[in-house]
Scaffold this motif. Structure first.
Motif, short mmCIF file in Angstrom:
data_model
loop_
_atom_site.label_atom_id
_atom_site.label_comp_id
_atom_site.label_asym_id
_atom_site.label_seq_id
_atom_site.Cartn_x
_atom_site.Cartn_y
_atom_site.Cartn_z
N GLY A 73 0.82 -1.20 0.00
CA GLY A 73 0.00 0.00 0.00
C GLY A 73 0.86 1.25 0.00
O GLY A 73 2.08 1.18 0.00
N PRO A 74 0.21 2.39 0.03
CA PRO A 74 0.97 3.65 0.01
C PRO A 74 1.75 3.83 1.31
O PRO A 74 1.21 3.62 2.39
CB PRO A 74 -0.11 4.71 -0.16
N LEU A 75 3.00 4.16 1.15
CA LEU A 75 3.85 4.39 2.32
C LEU A 75 4.46 5.79 2.20
O LEU A 75 4.78 6.24 1.10
CB LEU A 75 5.00 3.39 2.37
N PRO A 76 4.66 6.44 3.33
CA PRO A 76 5.37 7.72 3.27
C PRO A 76 6.80 7.48 2.79
O PRO A 76 7.36 6.40 2.97
CB PRO A 76 5.37 8.20 4.71
N ARG A 77 7.35 8.47 2.17
CA ARG A 77 8.70 8.37 1.57
C ARG A 77 9.72 7.81 2.57
O ARG A 77 10.54 6.96 2.20
CB ARG A 77 9.13 9.73 1.07
N GLU A 78 9.69 8.22 3.81
CA GLU A 78 10.69 7.78 4.78
C GLU A 78 10.55 6.30 5.15
O GLU A 78 11.47 5.70 5.68
CB GLU A 78 10.65 8.64 6.06
N LYS A 79 9.42 5.68 4.85
CA LYS A 79 9.22 4.26 5.16
C LYS A 79 9.33 3.37 3.92
O LYS A 79 9.21 2.16 4.04
CB LYS A 79 7.86 4.06 5.82
N ARG A 80 9.55 3.94 2.76
CA ARG A 80 9.63 3.18 1.52
C ARG A 80 11.01 2.56 1.30
O ARG A 80 11.18 1.74 0.41
CB ARG A 80 9.31 4.07 0.32
N GLY A 81 12.00 2.95 2.07
CA GLY A 81 13.38 2.52 1.85
C GLY A 81 13.56 1.03 1.70
O GLY A 81 14.19 0.56 0.76
N SER A 82 13.00 0.25 2.62
CA SER A 82 13.21 -1.20 2.56
C SER A 82 12.51 -1.83 1.36
O SER A 82 13.03 -2.76 0.75
CB SER A 82 12.76 -1.87 3.86
N VAL A 83 11.34 -1.32 1.00
CA VAL A 83 10.63 -1.84 -0.18
C VAL A 83 11.41 -1.51 -1.44
O VAL A 83 11.64 -2.37 -2.30
CB VAL A 83 9.19 -1.28 -0.26
N ASP A 84 11.85 -0.28 -1.57
CA ASP A 84 12.63 0.12 -2.74
C ASP A 84 13.95 -0.64 -2.82
O ASP A 84 14.37 -1.05 -3.90
CB ASP A 84 12.88 1.63 -2.71
N GLU A 85 14.58 -0.86 -1.69
CA GLU A 85 15.84 -1.60 -1.66
C GLU A 85 15.61 -3.05 -2.07
O GLU A 85 16.41 -3.63 -2.82
CB GLU A 85 16.46 -1.55 -0.28
N PHE A 86 14.52 -3.64 -1.62
CA PHE A 86 14.20 -5.01 -2.00
C PHE A 86 13.99 -5.12 -3.50
O PHE A 86 14.49 -6.04 -4.16
CB PHE A 86 12.95 -5.50 -1.25
N LYS A 87 13.26 -4.18 -4.07
CA LYS A 87 13.03 -4.18 -5.51
C LYS A 87 14.34 -4.00 -6.27
O LYS A 87 14.56 -4.62 -7.30
CB LYS A 87 12.03 -3.08 -5.89
N GLU A 88 15.21 -3.18 -5.75
CA GLU A 88 16.51 -2.93 -6.40
C GLU A 88 17.39 -4.18 -6.36
O GLU A 88 18.00 -4.55 -7.37
CB GLU A 88 17.21 -1.76 -5.71
#
Length: 93
Positions: A73-88
């Motif tokens: 779901g939608p996450l604030p920018r400061e909490k997206r780090g782990s999701v973005d890192e996983f995708k990367e």
């Protein structure tokens, strides 16, 4: 299980890639049965292997881009780090 809910735009591309790989694999079988050189056969097997690996990679990335985003779901920018890192990091699969 409803298969249409799991169908993404990239799946049609993946199916095309796998059908093409299947055709190449059948060709490899014919090459072996026809006594072609091991070098020729190995080159074609490598191409089939790469095509299947790319199909898998595309499927996984598509899943991450669509299903993971939907689940998290939608996450604030400061909490997206782990999701973005996983995708990367999944790019290295």
């Amino acid at each position: 299980m409803n298969t249409t809910s799991n169908l993404h735009e990239t799946h049609l591309h993946i199916v095309k890639r796998l059908r093409r790989a299947n055709g190449h694999l059948l060709g490899v079988i014919e090459m072996i049965e026809g006594g072609r050189s091991c070098l020729d056969i190995a080159q074609q097997l490598h191409a089939v292997e790469k095509a299947i690996a790319q199909a898998k990679r595309t499927l996984i990335h598509d899943h991450l881009d669509h299903c993971l985003e939907e689940a998290v779901g939608p996450l604030p920018r400061e909490k997206r780090g782990s999701v973005d890192e996983f995708k990367e990091i999944a790019k290295y699969l």
